[in-house]
Design a protein around this motif. Sequence first.
Motif, PDB file in Angstrom:
ATOM      1  N   SER A 128       0.521   3.543  -3.119  1.00  0.00           N
ATOM      2  CA  SER A 128       0.367   4.757  -3.032  1.00  0.00           C
ATOM      3  C   SER A 128       1.505   6.070  -2.975  1.00  0.00           C
ATOM      4  CB  SER A 128      -0.012   5.538  -1.041  1.00  0.00           C
ATOM      5  OG  SER A 128      -1.371   4.721  -0.871  1.00  0.00           O
ATOM      6  N   ILE A 129       2.671   5.581  -2.799  1.00  0.00           N
ATOM      7  CA  ILE A 129       3.694   6.518  -3.622  1.00  0.00           C
ATOM      8  C   ILE A 129       4.076   6.730  -4.798  1.00  0.00           C
ATOM      9  CG2 ILE A 129       6.265   7.698  -2.910  1.00  0.00           C
ATOM     10  CD1 ILE A 129       5.698   6.969  -0.252  1.00  0.00           C
ATOM     11  N   THR A 130       3.688   6.358  -5.563  1.00  0.00           N
ATOM     12  CA  THR A 130       3.846   5.825  -6.998  1.00  0.00           C
ATOM     13  C   THR A 130       2.353   6.929  -7.616  1.00  0.00           C
ATOM     14  OG1 THR A 130       4.620   3.323  -6.948  1.00  0.00           O
ATOM     15  CG2 THR A 130       3.809   4.445  -8.892  1.00  0.00           C
ATOM     16  N   ILE A 131       0.864   6.325  -6.814  1.00  0.00           N
ATOM     17  CA  ILE A 131       0.174   7.310  -7.686  1.00  0.00           C
ATOM     18  C   ILE A 131       1.045   8.719  -7.286  1.00  0.00           C
ATOM     19  CG2 ILE A 131      -2.041   8.234  -7.931  1.00  0.00           C
ATOM     20  CD1 ILE A 131      -2.370   4.552  -7.039  1.00  0.00           C
ATOM     21  N   VAL A 132       0.996   9.271  -6.421  1.00  0.00           N
ATOM     22  CA  VAL A 132       1.293  10.540  -6.298  1.00  0.00           C
ATOM     23  C   VAL A 132       2.358  10.694  -6.905  1.00  0.00           C
ATOM     24  CG1 VAL A 132       2.563  11.686  -4.197  1.00  0.00           C
ATOM     25  CG2 VAL A 132       0.947  10.224  -3.425  1.00  0.00           C
ATOM     26  N   THR A 133       3.003  10.129  -7.235  1.00  0.00           N
ATOM     27  CA  THR A 133       4.736  10.601  -7.820  1.00  0.00           C
ATOM     28  C   THR A 133       4.337  10.367  -9.493  1.00  0.00           C
ATOM     29  OG1 THR A 133       5.891   8.633  -7.383  1.00  0.00           O
ATOM     30  CG2 THR A 133       6.097  10.689  -5.465  1.00  0.00           C
ATOM     31  N   ILE A 134       3.206  10.273  -9.924  1.00  0.00           N
ATOM     32  CA  ILE A 134       2.993   9.948 -11.278  1.00  0.00           C
ATOM     33  C   ILE A 134       3.976   8.283 -11.494  1.00  0.00           C
ATOM     34  CG2 ILE A 134       2.570  10.209 -13.618  1.00  0.00           C
ATOM     35  CD1 ILE A 134       2.121  13.400 -11.950  1.00  0.00           C
ATOM     36  N   TRP A 171       0.818  -1.393  -0.320  1.00  0.00           N
ATOM     37  CA  TRP A 171      -0.193  -0.321   0.056  1.00  0.00           C
ATOM     38  C   TRP A 171       0.822   1.546  -0.637  1.00  0.00           C
ATOM     39  CZ3 TRP A 171      -4.702   0.221  -2.076  1.00  0.00           C
ATOM     40  CH2 TRP A 171      -4.865  -1.046  -1.636  1.00  0.00           C
ATOM     41  N   SER A 176       7.619   4.439  -8.700  1.00  0.00           N
ATOM     42  CA  SER A 176       7.846   2.832  -8.714  1.00  0.00           C
ATOM     43  C   SER A 176       9.530   2.358  -8.937  1.00  0.00           C
ATOM     44  CB  SER A 176       7.530   2.963  -9.807  1.00  0.00           C
ATOM     45  OG  SER A 176       7.278   3.256 -11.369  1.00  0.00           O
TER      46      SER A 176
END
Length: 116
Positions: free
Chosen positions: A81-87, A77, A91
């Motif tokens: 979450s961080i991958t989504i926030v940092t576009i 999670w 990753s």
Amino acid sequence: MSEDIELLKRPDEMYCKNCGNIISKDAIICPKCGIQVNDLLIKKVQAKDKSVAILLAIFLGFWAWIYTWEKDYWKFWLALSITIVTIGIASIAFYIWVIIDAASRPIEFYLNFPNF
């Protein structure tokens, strides 16, 4: 008379093979006579394989933490979450982390999984 008794038994119940008492189909022992009516069901724990964990980490990145979900759900999670926030920029770091995490764990971690 037997029809009246049959009406008392619900679909999730059965008759004890020894005394005829109505009991749950999930019962292991009849509460009236104490005879074992069903086999004891033991959930067999499936061990994990370290090589599978490493291959999943290489090909799926942080999604490989789902393989060891019971212990690594928070890592999954966090990475998602961080991958989504940092576009997607973060990753790459999580890709490296999951490979190192899977490869550096001792073999006992996977053999005894999910025992803590």
